[in-house]
Design a protein around this motif. Sequence first.
Motif, PDB file in Angstrom:
ATOM      1  N   VAL A 183      43.303  24.842  43.762  1.00 18.43           N
ATOM      2  CA  VAL A 183      44.028  26.115  43.856  1.00 18.43           C
ATOM      3  C   VAL A 183      43.586  26.872  45.092  1.00 18.43           C
ATOM      4  CG1 VAL A 183      44.346  28.363  42.778  1.00 18.43           C
ATOM      5  CG2 VAL A 183      44.501  26.296  41.403  1.00 18.43           C
ATOM      6  N   GLN A 184      42.293  26.884  45.373  1.00 12.19           N
ATOM      7  CA  GLN A 184      41.805  27.599  46.543  1.00 12.19           C
ATOM      8  C   GLN A 184      42.356  26.993  47.822  1.00 12.19           C
ATOM      9  OE1 GLN A 184      37.568  27.550  46.128  1.00 12.19           O
ATOM     10  NE2 GLN A 184      37.527  29.341  44.820  1.00 12.19           N
ATOM     11  N   ALA A 185      42.570  25.705  47.838  1.00 14.96           N
ATOM     12  CA  ALA A 185      43.106  25.060  49.026  1.00 14.96           C
ATOM     13  C   ALA A 185      44.560  25.447  49.248  1.00 14.96           C
ATOM     14  CB  ALA A 185      42.972  23.549  48.887  1.00 14.96           C
ATOM     15  N   ALA A 186      45.306  25.726  48.173  1.00  8.92           N
ATOM     16  CA  ALA A 186      46.729  26.009  48.292  1.00  8.92           C
ATOM     17  C   ALA A 186      47.038  27.499  48.325  1.00  8.92           C
ATOM     18  CB  ALA A 186      47.471  25.357  47.134  1.00  8.92           C
ATOM     19  N   ASP A 187      46.243  28.335  47.698  1.00  6.19           N
ATOM     20  CA  ASP A 187      46.552  29.744  47.537  1.00  6.19           C
ATOM     21  C   ASP A 187      45.460  30.619  48.129  1.00  6.19           C
ATOM     22  OD1 ASP A 187      48.797  29.042  46.045  1.00  6.19           O
ATOM     23  OD2 ASP A 187      47.672  29.052  44.172  1.00  6.19           O
ATOM     24  N   SER A 188      45.877  31.794  48.576  1.00 10.16           N
ATOM     25  CA  SER A 188      44.897  32.788  48.999  1.00 10.16           C
ATOM     26  C   SER A 188      45.434  34.157  48.632  1.00 10.16           C
ATOM     27  CB  SER A 188      44.615  32.699  50.495  1.00 10.16           C
ATOM     28  OG  SER A 188      45.753  33.097  51.222  1.00 10.16           O
ATOM     29  N   VAL A 189      44.521  35.068  48.329  1.00  9.97           N
ATOM     30  CA  VAL A 189      44.884  36.427  47.948  1.00  9.97           C
ATOM     31  C   VAL A 189      44.077  37.381  48.800  1.00  9.97           C
ATOM     32  CG1 VAL A 189      44.850  38.118  46.085  1.00  9.97           C
ATOM     33  CG2 VAL A 189      45.394  35.736  45.586  1.00  9.97           C
ATOM     34  N   ARG A 190      44.741  38.392  49.333  1.00  7.25           N
ATOM     35  CA  ARG A 190      44.050  39.419  50.110  1.00  7.25           C
ATOM     36  C   ARG A 190      44.381  40.764  49.473  1.00  7.25           C
ATOM     37  NH1 ARG A 190      44.718  38.796  56.053  1.00  7.25           N
ATOM     38  NH2 ARG A 190      42.704  37.814  55.894  1.00  7.25           N
ATOM     39  N   LEU A 191      43.351  41.469  49.025  1.00  2.60           N
ATOM     40  CA  LEU A 191      43.540  42.766  48.383  1.00  2.60           C
ATOM     41  C   LEU A 191      43.530  43.876  49.417  1.00  2.60           C
ATOM     42  CD1 LEU A 191      41.156  42.419  45.316  1.00  2.60           C
ATOM     43  CD2 LEU A 191      43.615  42.076  45.382  1.00  2.60           C
ATOM     44  N   THR A 192      44.355  44.881  49.184  1.00  2.00           N
ATOM     45  CA  THR A 192      44.350  46.045  50.061  1.00  2.00           C
ATOM     46  C   THR A 192      43.111  46.875  49.758  1.00  2.00           C
ATOM     47  OG1 THR A 192      45.548  47.417  48.485  1.00  2.00           O
ATOM     48  CG2 THR A 192      46.878  46.133  50.062  1.00  2.00           C
ATOM     49  N   GLY A 193      42.807  47.799  50.625  1.00  5.82           N
ATOM     50  CA  GLY A 193      41.672  48.700  50.401  1.00  5.82           C
ATOM     51  C   GLY A 193      41.850  49.492  49.123  1.00  5.82           C
ATOM     52  N   GLU A 194      43.090  49.900  48.848  1.00  4.07           N
ATOM     53  CA  GLU A 194      43.377  50.663  47.639  1.00  4.07           C
ATOM     54  C   GLU A 194      43.123  49.819  46.386  1.00  4.07           C
ATOM     55  OE1 GLU A 194      47.467  52.196  46.016  1.00  4.07           O
ATOM     56  OE2 GLU A 194      46.748  53.541  47.582  1.00  4.07           O
ATOM     57  N   ALA A 195      43.517  48.558  46.424  1.00  5.56           N
ATOM     58  CA  ALA A 195      43.295  47.676  45.280  1.00  5.56           C
ATOM     59  C   ALA A 195      41.805  47.449  45.049  1.00  5.56           C
ATOM     60  CB  ALA A 195      44.009  46.341  45.487  1.00  5.56           C
ATOM     61  N   THR A 196      41.060  47.329  46.124  1.00  7.18           N
ATOM     62  CA  THR A 196      39.606  47.154  46.015  1.00  7.18           C
ATOM     63  C   THR A 196      38.971  48.391  45.395  1.00  7.18           C
ATOM     64  OG1 THR A 196      39.661  45.733  47.956  1.00  7.18           O
ATOM     65  CG2 THR A 196      37.519  46.596  47.308  1.00  7.18           C
ATOM     66  N   GLN A 197      39.434  49.576  45.814  1.00  4.44           N
ATOM     67  CA  GLN A 197      38.909  50.814  45.238  1.00  4.44           C
ATOM     68  C   GLN A 197      39.253  50.913  43.756  1.00  4.44           C
ATOM     69  OE1 GLN A 197      40.693  53.764  47.778  1.00  4.44           O
ATOM     70  NE2 GLN A 197      38.931  53.830  49.155  1.00  4.44           N
ATOM     71  N   LEU A 198      40.456  50.519  43.395  1.00  2.00           N
ATOM     72  CA  LEU A 198      40.850  50.552  41.986  1.00  2.00           C
ATOM     73  C   LEU A 198      39.993  49.612  41.150  1.00  2.00           C
ATOM     74  CD1 LEU A 198      44.741  50.716  42.250  1.00  2.00           C
ATOM     75  CD2 LEU A 198      43.202  52.502  41.431  1.00  2.00           C
ATOM     76  N   GLN A 199      39.661  48.456  41.704  1.00  5.66           N
ATOM     77  CA  GLN A 199      38.774  47.533  40.988  1.00  5.66           C
ATOM     78  C   GLN A 199      37.401  48.159  40.780  1.00  5.66           C
ATOM     79  OE1 GLN A 199      38.802  43.894  43.282  1.00  5.66           O
ATOM     80  NE2 GLN A 199      40.179  42.926  41.803  1.00  5.66           N
ATOM     81  N   ALA A 200      36.883  48.842  41.783  1.00  4.80           N
ATOM     82  CA  ALA A 200      35.571  49.485  41.670  1.00  4.80           C
ATOM     83  C   ALA A 200      35.606  50.574  40.598  1.00  4.80           C
ATOM     84  CB  ALA A 200      35.138  50.061  43.016  1.00  4.80           C
ATOM     85  N   VAL A 201      36.672  51.376  40.593  1.00  6.41           N
ATOM     86  CA  VAL A 201      36.808  52.427  39.576  1.00  6.41           C
ATOM     87  C   VAL A 201      36.907  51.813  38.188  1.00  6.41           C
ATOM     88  CG1 VAL A 201      38.367  54.221  38.717  1.00  6.41           C
ATOM     89  CG2 VAL A 201      37.802  54.122  41.139  1.00  6.41           C
ATOM     90  N   GLN A 202      37.664  50.734  38.079  1.00  7.16           N
ATOM     91  CA  GLN A 202      37.802  50.065  36.783  1.00  7.16           C
ATOM     92  C   GLN A 202      36.448  49.555  36.280  1.00  7.16           C
ATOM     93  OE1 GLN A 202      40.281  46.575  36.783  1.00  7.16           O
ATOM     94  NE2 GLN A 202      40.568  46.643  34.581  1.00  7.16           N
ATOM     95  N   ARG A 203      35.652  48.986  37.184  1.00  3.75           N
ATOM     96  CA  ARG A 203      34.314  48.511  36.782  1.00  3.75           C
ATOM     97  C   ARG A 203      33.444  49.671  36.309  1.00  3.75           C
ATOM     98  NH1 ARG A 203      34.963  44.997  41.171  1.00  3.75           N
ATOM     99  NH2 ARG A 203      33.944  46.434  42.580  1.00  3.75           N
ATOM    100  N   GLU A 204      33.489  50.792  37.036  1.00  5.44           N
ATOM    101  CA  GLU A 204      32.692  51.959  36.651  1.00  5.44           C
ATOM    102  C   GLU A 204      33.124  52.496  35.288  1.00  5.44           C
ATOM    103  OE1 GLU A 204      32.719  54.947  39.700  1.00  5.44           O
ATOM    104  OE2 GLU A 204      32.165  53.511  41.247  1.00  5.44           O
ATOM    105  N   LEU A 205      34.420  52.574  35.072  1.00  7.24           N
ATOM    106  CA  LEU A 205      34.930  53.101  33.808  1.00  7.24           C
ATOM    107  C   LEU A 205      34.644  52.162  32.641  1.00  7.24           C
ATOM    108  CD1 LEU A 205      38.352  54.597  34.909  1.00  7.24           C
ATOM    109  CD2 LEU A 205      36.265  55.835  34.306  1.00  7.24           C
ATOM    110  N   SER A 206      34.594  50.874  32.909  1.00  5.27           N
ATOM    111  CA  SER A 206      34.353  49.927  31.822  1.00  5.27           C
ATOM    112  C   SER A 206      32.929  50.027  31.267  1.00  5.27           C
ATOM    113  CB  SER A 206      34.645  48.496  32.268  1.00  5.27           C
ATOM    114  OG  SER A 206      33.689  48.067  33.216  1.00  5.27           O
TER     115      SER A 206
END
Length: 100
Positions: free
Chosen positions: A35-58
């Motif tokens: 899968v890594q050879a075929a696909d790649s994902v790049r998160l925006t800065g906003e998505a990265t910030q949302l992930q950080a907030v989600q981790r903090e809230l969890s």
Amino acid sequence: MSQKIDGGIAAAAQLRSVAINTKVAPAGESKTEAVQAADSVRLTGEATQLQAVQRELSVAPAIDPARVQAVREALENGSYRINADAIASRMLDLDQQLQG
């Protein structure tokens, strides 16, 4: 990217393309490596910030017992004050944020 899937020819062609371009892991190679050879994902800065907030809230407690106790005591002894201007201001700020 959002697409409407209505069962048309374009949707079927896209599904065939995905099926053709999907790699199958050879013997000895994990599915993740294929899968890594075929696909790649790049998160925006906003998505990265949302992930950080989600981790903090969890990991944060849902209720702050000290704050609940302080409000309870203020209500009981009559010292709790409502700041209508602050509430109105925050409501207007939220409305502006929601309207974009």
